[in-house]
Design an enzyme around this catalytic site. Sequence first.
Site, short mmCIF file in Angstrom:
data_model
loop_
_atom_site.label_atom_id
_atom_site.label_comp_id
_atom_site.label_asym_id
_atom_site.label_seq_id
_atom_site.Cartn_x
_atom_site.Cartn_y
_atom_site.Cartn_z
N ASP A 110 2.40 -1.69 -4.45
CA ASP A 110 1.04 -1.15 -4.44
C ASP A 110 0.28 -1.79 -5.59
O ASP A 110 0.89 -2.31 -6.53
CB ASP A 110 1.08 0.39 -4.61
N TYR A 163 -14.72 -1.41 9.06
CA TYR A 163 -13.31 -1.02 9.15
C TYR A 163 -12.77 -1.32 10.55
O TYR A 163 -11.69 -1.89 10.71
CB TYR A 163 -13.23 0.48 8.84
N LYS A 175 -9.99 -4.01 11.94
CA LYS A 175 -8.81 -3.60 12.72
C LYS A 175 -8.69 -4.45 13.98
O LYS A 175 -7.59 -4.91 14.33
CB LYS A 175 -8.89 -2.11 13.09
N GLY A 218 0.82 -1.21 0.00
CA GLY A 218 0.00 0.00 0.00
C GLY A 218 0.85 1.26 0.00
O GLY A 218 0.50 2.27 0.62
N GLY A 238 -0.52 4.88 -0.72
CA GLY A 238 -1.54 5.47 0.13
C GLY A 238 -1.01 6.69 0.88
O GLY A 238 0.15 7.07 0.72
N GLN A 239 -1.89 7.29 1.70
CA GLN A 239 -1.50 8.53 2.39
C GLN A 239 -0.25 8.31 3.26
O GLN A 239 0.65 9.14 3.27
CB GLN A 239 -2.66 9.02 3.27
N1 SER Z 1 -8.14 8.00 9.44
C1 SER Z 1 -8.88 6.79 9.34
C2 SER Z 1 -10.23 7.01 8.76
O1 SER Z 1 -10.75 8.08 8.94
C3 SER Z 1 -9.05 6.16 10.68
O2 SER Z 1 -8.10 5.21 10.87
O3 SER Z 1 -10.77 6.12 8.19
#
Ligand code: SER
Length: 315
Positions: A34, A142, A146, A8, A11-12
């Site tokens: 990626d 999400y 996690k 990844g 990504g940011q």
């Molecule tokens: N920054 C992430 C989000 O907003 C949280 O882990 O999805």
Amino acid sequence: MKRILVTGSNGQIGAELIPHLRKLYGAENVLATDLQPKPLTAASEGGPYQTLDVLDAGAFSETLKRFRPDTIFHMAGVLSAKGEANPKLAWDVNVTGSYVALELAREYKTSFFFPSSIAAFGPSTPHANTPQDTIQRPSTMYGVAKVTMELLCDYYHLKYGLDTRGVRFPGLISYAALPGGGTTDYAVHIYYEALKTGRYTSYIGKGTFMDMMYMPDALDAVVKLMEADPAKLVHRNSFNITAMSFDPEGIAASIRKHIPGFAISYDVDPMRQAIADSWPDSLDCSAARDEWGFEPKYDLDRMTADMLARLKERI
Ligand code: SER
């Protein structure tokens, strides 16, 4: 750490983690991977890059066989709001894909970094000064993903002695690459709009506090954790870390110190607001401080000054 594979990497976080790791460990020793065919930013160029779908266990295994890293930073993932819009995709990438990576870390005997999140908490978690060890009943896919990975990473450490480590990232603010599909993204977009138009319409409501951190502190934290003496680690997956907690009014006030006419208005998005409401207001990071010396440098005003200066050069 001597040789590192990052998933990844466009990504940011990946877009800044790659140049950061290359500076510390040598460009040739950091393989950026990626889904996309090439690096997203110029800063990520100048070292090995490979297209990799984390769900393709065969290709992933071949890559490890060839590159032989001692550490995997598994950064590939779908963010929270995108995950709520497509829960199956979130499960597939964030759990199935992460499990592929974890299992390969076991096979190739690498250390394994996993980025958990404030999203690993939920509505029944204490929201103020959220403890390291507390109730984790998230209400988003999400967050479910996690927590699943936190547990799996701890399990692999206990069962196989695998060197798994992780942090619960707060919202991350950075200027190199935009976040995509997260709930905390407003705290990045607001700086762009402040410079471009002098105003911002927030999809997160007034008075909604969330933990946040500036990217340089996040990069320092992950390296510090991965280089920490394992004998000192009581916890592993995952450490609460944060540098500040603010609501939209707070970040707007900080921006006004540089752009006095800056105006914020609200058009609250019910889905992202519900996600934000389920997350902590502020985390207790004492375990990270005590066990591996976590020490962020940027508070809100210092971050704002740097963000605005850097973005001004770019836009
Ligand atoms: N920054 C992430 C989000 O907003 C949280 O882990 O999805």
